[in-house]
Design a protein around this motif. Sequence first.
Motif, short mmCIF file in Angstrom:
data_model
loop_
_atom_site.label_atom_id
_atom_site.label_comp_id
_atom_site.label_asym_id
_atom_site.label_seq_id
_atom_site.Cartn_x
_atom_site.Cartn_y
_atom_site.Cartn_z
N LEU A 14 0.65 -1.43 -0.21
CA LEU A 14 0.18 0.24 -0.01
C LEU A 14 0.55 0.97 0.12
O LEU A 14 0.59 2.52 -0.32
CB LEU A 14 -0.96 0.11 1.17
N GLU A 15 1.93 1.36 0.75
CA GLU A 15 2.49 2.06 0.70
C GLU A 15 3.53 2.49 -0.40
O GLU A 15 3.80 3.94 -0.57
CB GLU A 15 3.76 2.65 2.25
N LYS A 16 3.53 1.71 -1.13
CA LYS A 16 4.37 1.92 -2.46
C LYS A 16 3.76 2.81 -3.54
O LYS A 16 4.31 3.47 -4.57
CB LYS A 16 5.23 0.37 -2.72
N LYS A 17 2.29 1.39 -3.32
CA LYS A 17 1.15 2.30 -4.11
C LYS A 17 1.16 4.00 -4.39
O LYS A 17 1.02 4.87 -4.90
CB LYS A 17 0.09 1.69 -4.53
N ILE A 18 0.85 4.48 -3.31
CA ILE A 18 1.07 6.04 -2.79
C ILE A 18 1.91 6.28 -2.86
O ILE A 18 1.89 7.59 -3.84
CB ILE A 18 0.78 5.89 -1.40
N LYS A 19 2.64 6.10 -2.40
CA LYS A 19 4.64 6.62 -2.47
C LYS A 19 4.77 6.75 -4.25
O LYS A 19 5.17 8.11 -5.12
CB LYS A 19 5.82 6.23 -1.86
N SER A 20 4.30 5.89 -4.96
CA SER A 20 4.69 5.64 -6.56
C SER A 20 3.26 7.23 -7.06
O SER A 20 4.53 7.69 -8.00
CB SER A 20 4.70 4.19 -6.93
N THR A 21 2.88 6.81 -6.79
CA THR A 21 1.77 8.15 -7.29
C THR A 21 1.89 9.42 -6.79
O THR A 21 2.17 10.20 -7.42
CB THR A 21 -0.45 7.99 -6.57
N LEU A 22 2.30 9.61 -5.61
CA LEU A 22 2.44 10.95 -5.27
C LEU A 22 4.09 11.18 -6.60
O LEU A 22 4.55 12.91 -6.91
CB LEU A 22 3.04 10.54 -4.41
N LYS A 23 4.85 10.24 -6.21
CA LYS A 23 6.44 10.41 -7.16
C LYS A 23 5.86 10.86 -9.02
O LYS A 23 6.68 12.03 -9.13
CB LYS A 23 6.86 9.59 -6.70
N PHE A 24 5.11 10.37 -9.21
CA PHE A 24 4.43 10.16 -10.61
C PHE A 24 4.03 11.84 -10.78
O PHE A 24 4.34 12.63 -12.11
CB PHE A 24 3.22 9.28 -11.38
N LEU A 25 3.39 11.71 -9.57
CA LEU A 25 2.38 13.45 -9.97
C LEU A 25 3.09 14.47 -9.55
O LEU A 25 2.58 15.45 -9.78
CB LEU A 25 1.36 13.46 -9.12
N TYR A 69 -10.71 6.65 0.51
CA TYR A 69 -12.36 6.94 1.47
C TYR A 69 -11.35 8.82 1.37
O TYR A 69 -10.34 8.77 1.78
CB TYR A 69 -12.03 7.11 2.90
N ILE A 70 -12.30 9.68 0.79
CA ILE A 70 -11.91 10.79 0.53
C ILE A 70 -12.47 11.49 1.53
O ILE A 70 -14.35 11.55 1.78
CB ILE A 70 -12.72 11.47 -1.11
N ASN A 71 -11.30 12.47 2.22
CA ASN A 71 -12.78 13.25 3.36
C ASN A 71 -12.97 13.14 5.26
O ASN A 71 -13.30 12.76 5.65
CB ASN A 71 -12.84 14.30 3.21
N SER A 72 -13.97 11.87 4.21
CA SER A 72 -14.33 10.75 5.41
C SER A 72 -14.92 9.02 4.65
O SER A 72 -14.65 9.22 4.16
CB SER A 72 -16.20 12.05 5.37
N LEU A 73 -15.84 8.31 5.00
CA LEU A 73 -15.79 7.14 5.21
C LEU A 73 -16.91 6.67 3.98
O LEU A 73 -17.41 5.92 3.75
CB LEU A 73 -16.12 6.03 6.12
N GLU A 74 -17.94 8.24 4.13
CA GLU A 74 -19.00 8.17 2.95
C GLU A 74 -18.38 8.24 1.20
O GLU A 74 -19.53 7.32 0.11
CB GLU A 74 -19.82 9.24 3.13
N ASN A 75 -17.46 8.99 1.40
CA ASN A 75 -16.91 9.26 -0.31
C ASN A 75 -15.94 8.33 -0.20
O ASN A 75 -14.62 8.35 0.36
CB ASN A 75 -16.57 11.06 -0.71
N TYR A 76 -16.14 8.08 -1.06
CA TYR A 76 -15.04 6.57 -1.52
C TYR A 76 -14.07 6.62 -3.24
O TYR A 76 -15.88 6.84 -4.08
CB TYR A 76 -15.35 5.32 -1.07
N LEU A 82 -6.89 6.20 -8.09
CA LEU A 82 -6.43 7.80 -6.69
C LEU A 82 -5.55 8.76 -7.37
O LEU A 82 -5.22 9.56 -7.81
CB LEU A 82 -5.71 6.90 -5.85
N GLN A 83 -4.82 8.12 -8.92
CA GLN A 83 -4.06 9.06 -9.44
C GLN A 83 -4.90 9.87 -10.05
O GLN A 83 -4.48 11.13 -10.48
CB GLN A 83 -2.88 8.11 -9.90
N ASP A 84 -6.00 9.13 -11.21
CA ASP A 84 -6.65 10.51 -11.86
C ASP A 84 -7.37 10.96 -10.80
O ASP A 84 -7.89 12.90 -11.35
CB ASP A 84 -7.68 9.26 -12.16
N TYR A 89 -8.55 16.29 -9.89
CA TYR A 89 -8.59 17.37 -8.18
C TYR A 89 -7.54 18.57 -8.27
O TYR A 89 -8.23 20.25 -8.22
CB TYR A 89 -8.65 17.36 -7.08
N ARG A 90 -6.01 18.77 -8.44
CA ARG A 90 -5.48 19.80 -8.77
C ARG A 90 -6.18 20.30 -9.51
O ARG A 90 -5.24 21.46 -9.48
CB ARG A 90 -4.19 18.80 -9.22
#
Length: 92
Positions: A14-25, A69-76, A82-84, A89-90
């Motif tokens: 999970l950490e690798k997926k998140i970090k690679s997304t951040l690095k790519f963006l 989940y985005i900002n709360s457990l209601e939106n996911y 995630l990358q898209d 959003y940016r």
Amino acid sequence: MHLIKEKLDIEESLEKKIKSTLKFLNIKSKIIKGNIISIKNTNLAYIEPHKLVIGNTTYLFFNECETVYINSLENYIPLKNLQDHIKNYRSL
């Protein structure tokens, strides 16, 4: 009532997926580890998710879960989107 708070390790994949997304963006952000919060002398516990804060948006992650989940457990969204989502959003 006495609360016990223990840091929760982030699953390596999970950490690798998140970090690679951040690095790519090309985003510099910190992943905040979640916690296991339990009440002493009971069997009650709450798992606080791992967090990634980008601007005004907080993304919440649980180990062994392919959902973000985005900002709360209601939106996911699915983790694979995630990358898209961050990219779209940016650009707003």
